[in-house]
Write an enzyme that holds these catalytic residues in place. Structure first.
Site, short mmCIF file in Angstrom:
data_model
loop_
_atom_site.label_atom_id
_atom_site.label_comp_id
_atom_site.label_asym_id
_atom_site.label_seq_id
_atom_site.Cartn_x
_atom_site.Cartn_y
_atom_site.Cartn_z
N HIS A 159 46.48 39.91 32.14
CA HIS A 159 47.44 40.59 33.17
C HIS A 159 48.31 39.60 33.11
CE1 HIS A 159 43.07 41.56 34.72
NE2 HIS A 159 43.78 42.99 35.10
N LYS A 163 49.77 38.03 38.71
CA LYS A 163 48.52 38.32 39.38
C LYS A 163 48.03 37.15 39.77
CE LYS A 163 44.45 40.17 38.45
NZ LYS A 163 44.12 40.07 39.55
#
Length: 271
Positions: A159, A163
């Site tokens: 990600h 995140k």
């Protein structure tokens, strides 16, 4: 079959996901955006939600109070933080509003609280709203049934650098699906990263590896590896819109359900 628009509200409208949700609401003809809620004290209070999302005026000024918006929506869509989501779900349970929760990072106790609130109001809670990811989980069941006991299983996810939780909720759900299919307890068989002299791999474990870099929207791979062959099942998201569209689909489905805790598999008719 619904003939009226589903009235939704969105929390955390200023975030990356919040702005994408506003855009998705604008694009879908059967969705009506009734309210966007931001934290108290935000400089965005009063700003038009559509202008914030870059899709033009929607005549929906951002507010900092669910109470002020109580008559403007039927389903709340929440991609915030575990702590904020609990507050929002409690409010929905008290006011007869359904809620779609896309927040990740909940601990066991927090999940139990959500379940308790769901006894009073309809709740869809899913770590990933993308249709493709929910199909991925079905594919993992098949792969685990056929190959799980005879292969080394690894889950790799990536990600963007912002995140906050790791592994992702989607990766953990992948592990849960595989472990449940194989009759294992993920809490006991999961291995989160490796370092130093680890020795020979235990085939009963499920490994997790996490990447946080750049602007990766979301990539997940389950690896079933044997000597001489391996299978990789991968989902890659190139836009947050896939999650937003899934959330709108969940809201449209949820408004017709009784109180209870549901997931995207049920929304999509996969179980």
């Amino acid at each position: 079959m619904m003939s009226e628009k589903v009235r939704v509200a969105i929390t955390g409208g200023s975030g990356r996901m919040g702005r994408t949700l506003i855009e998705a609401a604008r694009q879908q003809p059967m969705i009506y955006l009734g309210a966007v809620i931001e934290r108290a004290g935000s400089t965005l209070i009063g700003v038009d939600a559509g202008e914030l999302a870059g899709v033009g005026s929607m005549n929906v000024p951002i507010t900092d109070s669910l109470d002020l918006a109580v008559d403007d929506f039927d389903v709340l869509i929440d991609f915030t933080s575990p702590e904020a989501s609990l507050v929002h779900t409690d409010w929905c349970a008290k006011h007869g509003k359904a809620i779609v929760i896309g927040t990740t990072g909940f601990n066991h106790s927090q999940k139990e609280q959500i379940s308790a609130y769901a006894e009073k109001t309809p709740v869809v809670m899913a770590p990933n709203m993308a249709v493709g990811v929910n199909l991925l989980w079905k594919l993992l069941e098949v792969a685990a049934e056929v190959m799980g006991d005879y292969t080394d299983i690894e889950i790799i996810e990536g990600h963007h650098r912002y995140k906050k939780d790791a592994p992702s909720g989607t990766a953990l759900k992948m592990g849960e699906v595989i472990a449940e299919t194989l009759g294992r307890d993920l809490d006991k068989c999961a291995v989160y990263g490796r370092e130093g002299i680890t020795g020979e791999r235990d085939r009963q474990t499920i490994g997790f590896s996490t990447i946080r870099a750049g602007d990766i929207v979301g990539e997940h791979t389950a690896l079933f590896a044997d000597i001489g062959e391996r299978i990789e099942i991968t989902h890659k998201a190139s836009s947050r819109m896939t999650f937003a569209n899934g959330a709108m689909r969940a809201a449209s489905w949820l408004v017709e359900q009784d109180a209870g805790l549901y997931d995207m598999q049920q929304v999509l008719g996969l179980k």
